[in-house]
Design a protein around this motif. Sequence first.
Motif, PDB file in Angstrom:
ATOM      1  N   GLN A  40      42.720  48.558  35.493  1.00 41.28           N
ATOM      2  CA  GLN A  40      41.326  48.969  35.406  1.00 41.28           C
ATOM      3  C   GLN A  40      41.209  50.460  35.672  1.00 41.28           C
ATOM      4  OE1 GLN A  40      38.752  46.969  38.121  1.00 41.28           O
ATOM      5  NE2 GLN A  40      36.883  47.656  37.125  1.00 41.28           N
ATOM      6  N   THR A  44      35.884  53.598  36.943  1.00 38.28           N
ATOM      7  CA  THR A  44      34.930  52.552  36.607  1.00 38.28           C
ATOM      8  C   THR A  44      34.466  51.848  37.876  1.00 38.28           C
ATOM      9  OG1 THR A  44      36.095  52.161  34.510  1.00 38.28           O
ATOM     10  CG2 THR A  44      34.559  50.458  35.251  1.00 38.28           C
ATOM     11  N   TRP A 218      34.051  45.826  30.907  1.00 38.56           N
ATOM     12  CA  TRP A 218      33.366  46.849  31.683  1.00 38.56           C
ATOM     13  C   TRP A 218      34.028  48.210  31.480  1.00 38.56           C
ATOM     14  CZ3 TRP A 218      29.282  48.801  32.968  1.00 38.56           C
ATOM     15  CH2 TRP A 218      28.969  49.450  34.156  1.00 38.56           C
ATOM     16  N   ASP A 219      35.363  48.219  31.403  1.00 37.22           N
ATOM     17  CA  ASP A 219      36.073  49.465  31.110  1.00 37.22           C
ATOM     18  C   ASP A 219      35.670  50.019  29.746  1.00 37.22           C
ATOM     19  OD1 ASP A 219      37.476  49.722  33.467  1.00 37.22           O
ATOM     20  OD2 ASP A 219      39.262  48.686  32.744  1.00 37.22           O
ATOM     21  N   TRP A 222      31.791  51.255  30.102  1.00 39.92           N
ATOM     22  CA  TRP A 222      31.385  52.174  31.156  1.00 39.92           C
ATOM     23  C   TRP A 222      31.172  53.590  30.620  1.00 39.92           C
ATOM     24  CZ3 TRP A 222      28.886  53.623  35.004  1.00 39.92           C
ATOM     25  CH2 TRP A 222      29.215  54.750  35.765  1.00 39.92           C
TER      26      TRP A 222
END
Length: 230
Positions: A40, A44, A218-219, A222
């Motif tokens: 990840q 983020t 989400w990565d 973002w």
Amino acid sequence: MGCFEPLPWDEVWVGERALMHPESLATEALCEWGEEAPGQQTDTPTATVHNIVSTSLVYGHPMPINLQQLSSFLPNSSYNRRRFAAITIRMGSPRFTALLFTSGKLVVTGVKSWYECLLASLCMSRLINNTLVNANFHIMNCAVENIVAHSKIPLRENERLDIQALYDANSVECSYQRNMFPCAIYRGLNVPVVLLCFFSGRVVLTGGKTVHDIHRGWDMLWGMVRQFVR
């Protein structure tokens, strides 16, 4: 894994061991479903899983399952056949809510890991066996259907997430009706999650079936979302 395949022996062993040693469940859940996934992006904001919905099949005899009789013995349940076809059962240890249909379909919600999904399903089969007369039920195929997570964007004083600007710039993938719901809903193409973005900087992620889906989605989004922190 097919809908009617029995659980592998190692998965059943994990669930049975969790029933006998629930303190080991938290450690395994953190290892498997940790808040930060390998790879990840470091910038983020962390996405934290707070709810998982899973389905499984309760099979055995007698079938169909007598939900009326089951509800009469369980004070922590509610069942009204005219309003809904399933019995709702709320458990406190482990904490979860289950919907059980006469066909044996079982829906579990309120848990935070696959191990807890399996534990909840096994608890339900044991509860049915201990409540109904001559009952002998087992669990098949505990599968995650949806994961809900949340993240908090770090905002400085007087900053906010401008969801109106986010909607204006991405109206094809985004929906926003502030008179009906106070957030923008973003559905990106080829992204495994759906975002619910609030002015406060809180972001809810849903639609993923694995924790990897949550962190990867989400990565991916973002970089787009951070442009509207103003």
